[in-house]
Design a protein around this motif. Structure first.
Motif, short mmCIF file in Angstrom:
data_model
loop_
_atom_site.label_atom_id
_atom_site.label_comp_id
_atom_site.label_asym_id
_atom_site.label_seq_id
_atom_site.Cartn_x
_atom_site.Cartn_y
_atom_site.Cartn_z
N THR A 77 -0.69 -18.37 1.68
CA THR A 77 0.72 -18.21 1.37
C THR A 77 1.57 -19.33 1.97
O THR A 77 2.74 -19.46 1.63
CB THR A 77 1.24 -16.86 1.91
OG1 THR A 77 0.88 -16.77 3.29
CG2 THR A 77 0.64 -15.69 1.14
N ASP A 78 0.97 -20.13 2.87
CA ASP A 78 1.74 -21.22 3.48
C ASP A 78 1.44 -22.54 2.78
O ASP A 78 0.44 -22.69 2.08
CB ASP A 78 1.42 -21.32 4.98
CG ASP A 78 -0.08 -21.40 5.23
OD1 ASP A 78 -0.86 -20.86 4.42
OD2 ASP A 78 -0.47 -22.04 6.22
N ARG A 79 2.32 -23.52 2.99
CA ARG A 79 2.14 -24.84 2.41
C ARG A 79 1.19 -25.63 3.31
O ARG A 79 1.46 -25.78 4.50
CB ARG A 79 3.49 -25.53 2.33
CG ARG A 79 3.48 -26.81 1.53
CD ARG A 79 4.89 -27.38 1.42
NE ARG A 79 4.89 -28.49 0.48
CZ ARG A 79 5.53 -29.64 0.70
NH1 ARG A 79 6.24 -29.81 1.81
NH2 ARG A 79 5.47 -30.60 -0.18
N ARG A 80 0.10 -26.10 2.72
CA ARG A 80 -0.92 -26.76 3.52
C ARG A 80 -1.12 -28.21 3.11
O ARG A 80 -0.92 -28.57 1.96
CB ARG A 80 -2.26 -26.04 3.37
CG ARG A 80 -2.20 -24.65 3.94
CD ARG A 80 -3.55 -24.00 3.90
NE ARG A 80 -3.48 -22.71 4.56
CZ ARG A 80 -4.49 -21.88 4.69
NH1 ARG A 80 -5.68 -22.22 4.20
NH2 ARG A 80 -4.36 -20.73 5.30
N VAL A 81 -1.57 -28.98 4.09
CA VAL A 81 -1.98 -30.36 3.82
C VAL A 81 -3.44 -30.45 4.19
O VAL A 81 -3.81 -30.17 5.34
CB VAL A 81 -1.15 -31.36 4.66
CG1 VAL A 81 -1.64 -32.78 4.43
CG2 VAL A 81 0.33 -31.24 4.31
N GLU A 82 -4.30 -30.76 3.22
CA GLU A 82 -5.74 -30.84 3.46
C GLU A 82 -6.24 -32.19 3.00
O GLU A 82 -5.87 -32.65 1.92
CB GLU A 82 -6.46 -29.74 2.68
CG GLU A 82 -5.90 -28.37 2.99
CD GLU A 82 -6.87 -27.28 2.60
OE1 GLU A 82 -8.01 -27.57 2.23
OE2 GLU A 82 -6.44 -26.12 2.68
N GLY A 141 0.07 -28.20 -0.76
CA GLY A 141 0.52 -27.03 -1.51
C GLY A 141 -0.05 -25.76 -0.92
O GLY A 141 -0.65 -25.77 0.15
N ASP A 142 0.14 -24.65 -1.65
CA ASP A 142 -0.31 -23.37 -1.10
C ASP A 142 -1.62 -22.91 -1.75
O ASP A 142 -1.91 -21.71 -1.82
CB ASP A 142 0.78 -22.31 -1.21
CG ASP A 142 1.16 -22.01 -2.67
OD1 ASP A 142 0.61 -22.68 -3.58
OD2 ASP A 142 1.99 -21.14 -2.89
N ASN A 143 -2.43 -23.87 -2.20
CA ASN A 143 -3.76 -23.58 -2.77
C ASN A 143 -3.69 -22.38 -3.73
O ASN A 143 -4.27 -21.32 -3.45
CB ASN A 143 -4.80 -23.33 -1.66
CG ASN A 143 -4.99 -24.55 -0.78
OD1 ASN A 143 -4.37 -25.58 -1.00
ND2 ASN A 143 -5.84 -24.44 0.23
#
Ligand SMILES: Cc1cc2nc3c(=O)[nH]c(=O)nc-3n(C[C@H](O)[C@H](O)[C@H](O)COP(=O)(O)O)c2cc1C
Length: 135
Positions: A73-78, A64-66
Motif C-alpha cells: 500500500t506504500d510507494r516503494r523504490v526498488e 510505485g505501490d506494486n
C-alpha cells in the motif's frame, strides 16, 4: 546550454518482502532520503553508486505501490542492480535517472510481471549503453 539538469536521489537499502528473488529479479528496496527528488511512478534506467565503489552500476528501478500485489500500500523504490549479487543491506546509495521506460502496471499473473521485468532490464541495458545527453 551546457548540460540539462540530471535527476538524482539518495537512500538506504532496507529489507523488502523478499519476493524479488523468487521472481528471478532480486531487488534492493530503497528508503529514500530526499523524497522531493523522486520522479513520477514508473520504471527507469538508472546509474547507481554505492560505497566503496566509485564507478556507477547500471540498474533498472521501479517506483510505485506494486499494483500487482494488493498487500503493498506504500510507494516503494526498488532497484535491480545489473551484474551484481552482493549484499547491499544498510548501504547508502545514490541514483541518477538516465531514462523513463514505462509506467507501473497491475500484471494479471506473476509470469506477466517476470516477462515485463525481463524486457525492462533488456531495454535499460540498451539505454544505459547510449550517451545520457545530447552533445
Ligand atoms: C524493473 C522492474 C519493473 C517492475 N514493474 C512492476 C510493475 O509493472 N508492476 C508491479 O506491480 N510491480 C513491478 N515491479 C515491482 C515488483 O513487484 C517487486 O520488485 C517484487 O514484487 C519484489 O518486491 P520485494 O523486493 O519487496 O519482495 C517491478 C520491479 C522491477 C525491478
Amino acid at each position: 546550454m551546457e548540460h540539462p539538469a540530471t535527476l538524482s536521489f539518495r537512500g538506504t537499502v532496507v529489507h523488502g518482502d523478499k519476493r524479488g528473488r523468487e521472481l528471478g529479479f532480486p531487488t534492493a528496496n530503497i528508503a529514500v532520503i530526499d523524497h522531493g527528488a523522486l520522479p513520477v511512478d514508473g520504471v527507469y534506467a538508472c546509474w547507481v553508486t554505492f560505497p566503496p565503489a566509485t564507478v556507477p552500476h547500471g540498474a533498472t528501478i521501479s517506483i510505485g505501490d506494486n499494483p500487482t500485489f494488493d498487500d503493498v500500500t506504500d510507494r516503494r523504490v526498488e532497484a535491480f542492480v545489473h551484474d551484481f549479487d552482493g549484499d547491499l543491506y544498510g548501504a547508502e546509495v545514490e541514483f541518477t535517472v538516465h531514462s523513463w521506460l514505462r509506467g507501473m502496471f497491475r500484471c494479471e499473473s506473476l509470469d506477466e510481471l517476470i516477462e515485463k521485468t525481463a524486457a525492462d532490464v533488456a531495454a535499460s541495458r540498451i539505454a544505459l549503453a547510449q550517451p545520457a545527453r545530447r552533445p
